[in-house]
Scaffold this active site. Structure first.
Site, PDB file in Angstrom:
ATOM      1  N   SER A 187      39.846  35.487  42.943  1.00 39.81           N
ATOM      2  CA  SER A 187      39.152  35.668  44.228  1.00 39.81           C
ATOM      3  C   SER A 187      38.300  36.924  44.170  1.00 39.81           C
ATOM      4  O   SER A 187      38.788  37.975  43.729  1.00 39.81           O
ATOM      5  CB  SER A 187      40.176  35.920  45.343  1.00 39.81           C
ATOM      6  OG  SER A 187      40.662  34.742  45.892  1.00 39.81           O
ATOM      7  N   ALA A 188      37.071  36.854  44.691  1.00 41.81           N
ATOM      8  CA  ALA A 188      36.178  38.018  44.638  1.00 41.81           C
ATOM      9  C   ALA A 188      36.672  39.192  45.486  1.00 41.81           C
ATOM     10  O   ALA A 188      36.439  40.354  45.154  1.00 41.81           O
ATOM     11  CB  ALA A 188      34.776  37.608  45.099  1.00 41.81           C
TER      12      ALA A 188
ATOM     13  N   THR B 223      28.332  22.259  50.124  1.00 39.33           N
ATOM     14  CA  THR B 223      27.263  23.231  49.891  1.00 39.33           C
ATOM     15  C   THR B 223      27.833  24.567  49.418  1.00 39.33           C
ATOM     16  O   THR B 223      28.818  25.061  49.976  1.00 39.33           O
ATOM     17  CB  THR B 223      26.461  23.432  51.196  1.00 39.33           C
ATOM     18  OG1 THR B 223      25.926  22.163  51.563  1.00 39.33           O
ATOM     19  CG2 THR B 223      25.341  24.440  51.019  1.00 39.33           C
TER      20      THR B 223
ATOM     21  N   CYS C  17      51.034  37.292  52.541  1.00 37.67           N
ATOM     22  CA  CYS C  17      51.558  36.088  53.193  1.00 37.67           C
ATOM     23  C   CYS C  17      53.053  36.167  53.400  1.00 37.67           C
ATOM     24  O   CYS C  17      53.541  35.797  54.451  1.00 37.67           O
ATOM     25  CB  CYS C  17      51.162  34.814  52.450  1.00 37.67           C
ATOM     26  SG  CYS C  17      51.887  34.671  50.853  1.00 37.67           S
TER      27      CYS C  17
ATOM     28  N   ASN D 261      51.397  40.491  42.205  1.00 40.69           N
ATOM     29  CA  ASN D 261      50.721  41.100  43.352  1.00 40.69           C
ATOM     30  C   ASN D 261      51.625  42.030  44.140  1.00 40.69           C
ATOM     31  O   ASN D 261      51.153  42.856  44.905  1.00 40.69           O
ATOM     32  CB  ASN D 261      50.178  40.019  44.282  1.00 40.69           C
ATOM     33  CG  ASN D 261      51.213  38.980  44.613  1.00 40.69           C
ATOM     34  OD1 ASN D 261      51.700  38.271  43.737  1.00 40.69           O
ATOM     35  ND2 ASN D 261      51.584  38.897  45.872  1.00 40.69           N
TER      36      ASN D 261
ATOM     37  N   ALA E 125      41.060  32.144  45.251  1.00 44.00           N
ATOM     38  CA  ALA E 125      42.107  31.806  44.274  1.00 44.00           C
ATOM     39  C   ALA E 125      42.997  30.667  44.753  1.00 44.00           C
ATOM     40  O   ALA E 125      43.385  29.804  43.957  1.00 44.00           O
ATOM     41  CB  ALA E 125      42.949  33.042  43.982  1.00 44.00           C
TER      42      ALA E 125
HETATM   43  N1  PLP Z   1      47.399  34.860  43.672  1.00 43.18           N
HETATM   44  C1  PLP Z   1      47.671  36.168  43.754  1.00 43.18           C
HETATM   45  C2  PLP Z   1      48.379  36.835  42.633  1.00 43.18           C
HETATM   46  C3  PLP Z   1      47.283  36.891  44.889  1.00 43.18           C
HETATM   47  O1  PLP Z   1      47.543  38.197  44.954  1.00 43.18           O
HETATM   48  C4  PLP Z   1      46.604  36.211  45.931  1.00 43.18           C
HETATM   49  C5  PLP Z   1      46.253  36.924  47.174  1.00 43.18           C
HETATM   50  O2  PLP Z   1      47.014  37.682  47.716  1.00 43.18           O
HETATM   51  C6  PLP Z   1      46.328  34.845  45.783  1.00 43.18           C
HETATM   52  C7  PLP Z   1      46.739  34.199  44.637  1.00 43.18           C
HETATM   53  C8  PLP Z   1      45.574  34.079  46.834  1.00 43.18           C
HETATM   54  O3  PLP Z   1      44.290  34.593  46.950  1.00 43.18           O
HETATM   55  P1  PLP Z   1      43.319  34.136  48.154  1.00 43.18           P
HETATM   56  O4  PLP Z   1      44.072  34.415  49.415  1.00 43.18           O
HETATM   57  O5  PLP Z   1      42.108  34.977  48.004  1.00 43.18           O
HETATM   58  O6  PLP Z   1      43.056  32.682  47.980  1.00 43.18           O
END
Ligand code: PLP
Length: 397
Positions: free
Chosen positions: A201-202, A242, A328, A153, A73
């Protein structure tokens, strides 16, 4: 071995064994590069990637040429926001987003502000949700893009994306949605919701880490994105390099399983989340729910524990994995900008813990977690002057 219970599914989810099985051939004998057009290894890798792309496109009701595979993401968001903002100089330099976005969006917007874009961050309510009226008022003729998070999140609140999409569509402004917490868990019909670009994101839906996608409606037709990277022209020139074939195959399988099983899983996980909430509230005074009580992710429970520090609680819960907000911001040890945007006082922010339940969570694990959280909270409160001072406020009748 000591028991370990994973309640941090908003940070990442374990790989579903069915997903691993689908990936395994592409980690072994199916070693071809999808860009190798001269042999069967390349053809086979290419077929697998294109099948995954079709599946992904169908899930979000876009064309397969509108899916760009990425590393996740964060990369999708970078490609979308930088790409869109820099591709529309004739329209203007104004961007609208919200104060409760993930840092992956906010940091890109900071960088764009440094480049001279004007960024309006809309306020959110006490559940971290956007009131679409604010969006309506903020849009201008020079607005080049809007970016809104689908579900938060940290506190799990879900934004009214349908309303946001219809406002953006009426005003002709492209809408990017950070759907990282909901993709693969709910059905997202991008055209019906008015979403132009979507990032995910997977690893948030039981797929592998390090792979994701950007869905971009109208890519190469009405929609132009200025590429961030240059290279071999893969992924319509937007994500050269790739392709991560095993990751992409795993992403598509995780998406298939997530969407097929979503109703049953959502019911089951929400019931466990409510059990965790109700049992804790029953046993511990001074708990407050953060986030919307109804419009929220089924697996998310964000609670403030009055009188104690969330970091101390998590340090004591060595056998229960939970977190303070996003992975983070907890690494940076800064107060959560989301809880701040919700207007919560400092003490309540400091005492907030996020529990994230998922596919593998069981009732037995929840009962064990309740017991451990209650024990630790009581232990910390016994030595907390802050709790002592608050006692009267939370004494049970
Ligand atoms: N956006 C949201 C709402 C998220 O919860 C996260 C991951 O915590 C991200 C973006 C970033 O995802 P990634 O670390 O997989 O790139």
């Amino acid at each position: 071995m000591a028991r370990r219970i994973y309640l941090d599914h908003n940070a990442t989810t374990p790989l579903d064994p069915r997903v691993l099985e689908a990936m395994l051939p592409f980690l072994g004998t199916e070693c071809g590069n999808p860009a190798s057009r001269q042999h069967a290894f390349g053809w086979s890798a290419r077929a697998a990637v294109e099948e995954a792309r079709e599946r992904c496109a169908a899930a979000f009701r876009v064309g397969s040429d509108e899916i760009v595979f990425t590393s996740g993401a964060t990369e999708s968001i970078n490609i979308a926001l930088f790409g869109l903002a820099r591709a529309r100089p004739s329209v203007g330099r104004h961007i609208v987003s919200t104060r409760s976005e993930h840092r992956a969006v906010l940091d890109v917007l900071d960088a764009l502000a440094f480049e001279g874009f004007e960024v309006t961050l809309l306020p959110v309510d006490d559940a971290a949700r956007l009131d679409p009226i604010f969006l309506e008022k903020a849009l201008r003729p020079d607005t080049v893009l809007v970016s809104v998070i689908f579900a938060n999140n940290e506190v799990g609140s879900i934004n009214p994306i349908g309303r946001v999409g219809s406002i953006c569509r009426d005003r002709g402004v492209p809408l990017h949605v950070d759907a990282t917490q909901v993709a693969g868990r709910i059905d997202i019909d991008m055209p019906a919701l008015g979403i132009d670009l979507l990032s995910a994101s997977a690893h948030k839906f039981h797929g592998p880490k390090g792979v994701g996608f950007l869905a971009a409606r109208g890519l190469g037709r009405g929609l132009r994105l200025e590429p961030l990277m240059r290279g071999g022209g893969h992924e319509r020139g937007l994500r050269p390099g790739t392709l991560n074939v095993p990751g992409i195959v795993g992403l598509a399988e995780a998406l298939r399983i997530g969407l097929e099983e979503r109703e049953e899983e959502c019911r089951r996980v929400a019931a466990l989340r409510d059990r965790l909430h109700d049992e804790l509230v029953e046993r511990l005074p001074g708990l407050r729910l953060n986030g919307h009580p109804v419009e929220r992710l089924p697996g998310n429970l964000n609670l403030s524990f009055a009188g104690i520090d969330a970091e101390s609680l998590l340090a004591g819960l060595t056998d229960v994995a939970a977190s303070t907000g996003s992975a983070c911001s907890s690494a940076a040890l800064k107060p959560s900008h989301v809880l701040e945007a919700m207007g919560l006082p400092r003490e309540r922010i400091r005492s907030s813990v996020r529990f994230g339940l998922g596919r593998g969570t069981t009732a037995d694990e929840i009962d064990y977690a309740v017991q451990r959280i209650v024990e630790e909270t009581r232990r910390l409160r016994r030595i907390s002057p802050a709790w002592e001072a608050l006692q009267g406020d939370f004494a049970k009748p």
